[in-house]
Scaffold this active site. Structure first.
Site, mmCIF file in Angstrom:
data_model
loop_
_atom_site.group_PDB
_atom_site.id
_atom_site.type_symbol
_atom_site.label_atom_id
_atom_site.label_comp_id
_atom_site.label_asym_id
_atom_site.label_seq_id
_atom_site.Cartn_x
_atom_site.Cartn_y
_atom_site.Cartn_z
ATOM 1 N N SER A 291 0.835 -1.206 0.000
ATOM 2 C CA SER A 291 0.000 0.000 0.000
ATOM 3 C C SER A 291 0.867 1.252 0.000
ATOM 4 O O SER A 291 2.081 1.195 0.251
ATOM 5 C CB SER A 291 -0.903 0.014 1.238
ATOM 6 O OG SER A 291 -0.128 0.286 2.401
ATOM 7 N N CYS A 292 0.229 2.398 -0.243
ATOM 8 C CA CYS A 292 0.966 3.657 -0.244
ATOM 9 C C CYS A 292 1.555 3.945 1.134
ATOM 10 O O CYS A 292 2.702 4.406 1.254
ATOM 11 C CB CYS A 292 0.070 4.801 -0.693
ATOM 12 S SG CYS A 292 -1.443 4.998 0.275
ATOM 13 N N ARG A 337 -16.883 5.456 7.375
ATOM 14 C CA ARG A 337 -16.539 5.850 6.008
ATOM 15 C C ARG A 337 -17.762 6.302 5.214
ATOM 16 O O ARG A 337 -17.620 6.829 4.109
ATOM 17 C CB ARG A 337 -15.845 4.697 5.270
ATOM 18 C CG ARG A 337 -14.475 4.376 5.813
ATOM 19 C CD ARG A 337 -13.665 3.559 4.842
ATOM 20 N NE ARG A 337 -12.462 3.014 5.465
ATOM 21 C CZ ARG A 337 -11.489 2.389 4.825
ATOM 22 N NH1 ARG A 337 -11.584 2.216 3.516
ATOM 23 N NH2 ARG A 337 -10.445 1.917 5.459
ATOM 24 N N THR A 350 -6.075 0.825 9.366
ATOM 25 C CA THR A 350 -5.054 0.598 8.347
ATOM 26 C C THR A 350 -4.280 -0.656 8.725
ATOM 27 O O THR A 350 -3.993 -0.883 9.905
ATOM 28 C CB THR A 350 -4.085 1.787 8.200
ATOM 29 O OG1 THR A 350 -3.067 1.444 7.257
ATOM 30 C CG2 THR A 350 -3.419 2.142 9.515
ATOM 31 N N ARG A 373 -8.808 9.584 8.091
ATOM 32 C CA ARG A 373 -9.003 10.193 6.776
ATOM 33 C C ARG A 373 -9.427 11.646 6.986
ATOM 34 O O ARG A 373 -10.309 11.925 7.801
ATOM 35 C CB ARG A 373 -10.082 9.437 5.984
ATOM 36 C CG ARG A 373 -9.760 7.960 5.725
ATOM 37 C CD ARG A 373 -8.744 7.788 4.615
ATOM 38 N NE ARG A 373 -8.458 6.379 4.368
ATOM 39 C CZ ARG A 373 -9.112 5.612 3.505
ATOM 40 N NH1 ARG A 373 -10.137 6.115 2.821
ATOM 41 N NH2 ARG A 373 -8.768 4.356 3.322
#
Length: 482
Positions: A291-292, A337, A350, A373
């Site tokens: 992942s990033c 979300r 995460t 987020r």
């Protein structure tokens, strides 16, 4: 007393500097398009840069190494590079200029210095170009397409041949996809040309044909019909995540390798620069680029683990909102979300803390992680709170990170920032997956606890990591000098 330098002399110097920069840009372009030699300046890309960009990058480089990096010296070194035979390469002119003026340089002749520094280039074998297919054309897919096409050069490395999408391909749809590639609300205009060929279902990018293929099942595609063979498929859809699902790509005619742009199950999860050499591309056929966030924190964690040792720690990532969140409040499969992404900070999970252990097994069970987020479209921040085994100081940890950013196996992965005013929009467009904020670092009084701030462009920086890994898989990595 003010300095007694006449205004006319200042103007003359600026004119000479800009003139030298113009020559610098020309040689950089000639080396790239004529010889497939890419020049960077302390990892910063130089192709398609203007005069002011180049001057600013030289000033940054001088501040970074605490020694002036002159455009005049860079031009002189570039002339020497242009005069000697070299294979397709990627060379850091900043590092070469710095080393030329270092105390242990015994060469008075620039050309002799360059020949000595780059002598190992003669051992490099010819590269066989690799066909690439993008499976999916979303945020990451379009950035990969931009980078692949802007760096095609003479086509000696990776060649983007096709993009696979779902649904009908009409002239209207092709134009919409072309428009999304041309203009991006975050990353700006594509520095190239994009037109469509509705008759051939293709995008013409920088004058080169890229086929648009519609398919619901990866195994149903015959790429050989498009003169594509032995291709690397980069799957950026997120629809297929495990070995069984991703193996479906290998059943398609003309495919030999698969790279997933997300964390994968039952396949190697790679952070390029950290653990890519553990997997042989001759015997491994499916890879994940993780992942990033994993790509942002793992290089820094490796430096700390190797240098000081890590007892335990916590990762908190302050992440830009993504397409899996709702634009307005609505139902969502995951808690929180569903709330409007542009209006709320949203606590979510995460897996980056656990994913790090796949690249750095010594950290297994040592890290916890969580994510928030936030209402920005791109640009994220990872905060590492670490308890270390061997004590250090603020100057000590910064010196360690800076050394790794300047030389060694992680120079592409770590950018060392000296900016006291760094904010999230400043790192949009950073090609390094980890931008280390040296001015924000905190070290406890006993020297055993660190709080490190790692910025990352969760789209652009990650895309560059994907391309670095793709080059390794495709066996098209050039000779490099960093």
């Amino acid at each position: 007393m003010p300095r007694k330098i006449s205004y006319e002399k200042e103007l003359a110097f600026q004119a000479d500097r800009r003139k030298a920069t113009t020559e610098f840009i020309k040689i950089v372009s000639d080396l790239w398009y004529d010889k497939s030699i890419e020049i960077v300046l302390f990892k910063n890309q130089l192709i398609d840069r203007n005069v002011s960009d180049i001057i600013q990058l030289h000033e940054y480089a001088g501040e970074f190494v605490q020694k002036p990096i002159s455009i005049f010296d860079s031009v002189e070194l570039l002339r020497a590079i242009n005069d000697i035979p070299l294979p397709p390469s990627k060379l850091d002119i900043g590092k070469l200029t710095y080393e030329y003026h270092s105390d242990d340089n015994n060469f008075n002749n620039v050309k002799a210095f360059v020949i000595d520094k780059l002598k190992s280039a003669k051992n490099y074998k010819d590269i066989r170009p690799k066909d690439v297919v993008l499976y999916g054309f979303g945020r990451i897919g379009r950035l990969l397409a931009r980078e692949l096409m802007s760096k095609t050069g003479k086509g000696t490395q990776m060649r983007l041949r096709a993009i696979v999408v779902r649904g009908d391909i009409s002239e209207d749809i092709l134009e919409k996809r072309a428009s999304l590639l041309r203009s991006d609300s975050v990353h700006g205009k594509f520095t190239g040309t994009v037109t469509i060929d509705a008759q051939e279902n293709s995008l013409i990018i920088n004058g080169t044909t890229v086929h648009i293929i519609s398919a619901d099942k990866p195994e149903s595609i015959d790429y050989t019909k498009y003169d594509i063979s032995d291709a690397l498929v980069i799957d950026n859809t997120g629809a297929f995540r495990d070995k069984t699902q991703l193996s479906r790509h290998l059943k398609a005619k003309g495919v030999s390798k698969v790279l997933l742009t997300a964390p994968g199950k039952e396949i190697p999860n790679i952070v390029h620069g950290v653990n890519h050499l553990e997997y042989d591309p001759d015997s491994t056929h499916i890879f994940s680029a993780a992942s990033c966030t994993t790509n942002a924190i793992t290089p820094i964690l490796k430096v700390v683990e190797d240098s000081l040792g890590i007892r335990k720690g916590h990762l908190e990532t302050i992440h830009a909102y993504t397409n899996d969140q709702n634009l307005v409040d609505n139902m969502h499969g995951k808690y929180r979300r569903g709330r409007a992404a542009g209006l709320n900070m949203v606590i979510t999970e995460t897996g980056a803390g656990q994913a790090v252990a796949k690249a750095l097994p010594s950290l297994k069970g040592k890290l916890t992680s969580n994510a928030i987020r936030v209402p920005v479209p791109n640009g994220s921040l990872a905060i590492l709170n670490l308890e270390i085994k061997n004590k250090t100081s603020l100057e000590g940890i910064n010196t360690i990170i800076k050394k790794y950013a300047l030389e060694g196996d992680l120079v592409e992965q770590i950018k060392y920032s000296l900016n006291k005013e760094l904010v999230s929009s400043d790192i949009v467009g950073a090609s390094a997956p980890a931008v280390y904020d040296s001015k924000a670092t905190i070290v406890s009084e006993n020297g055993k606890n660190l709080i490190l701030y790692i910025w990352y462009d969760n789209e652009y920086g990650y895309s560059h990591q994907v391309i670095r890994l793709a080059k390794y898989i495709a066996k098209v990595r050039r000779y490099t000098y960093y």
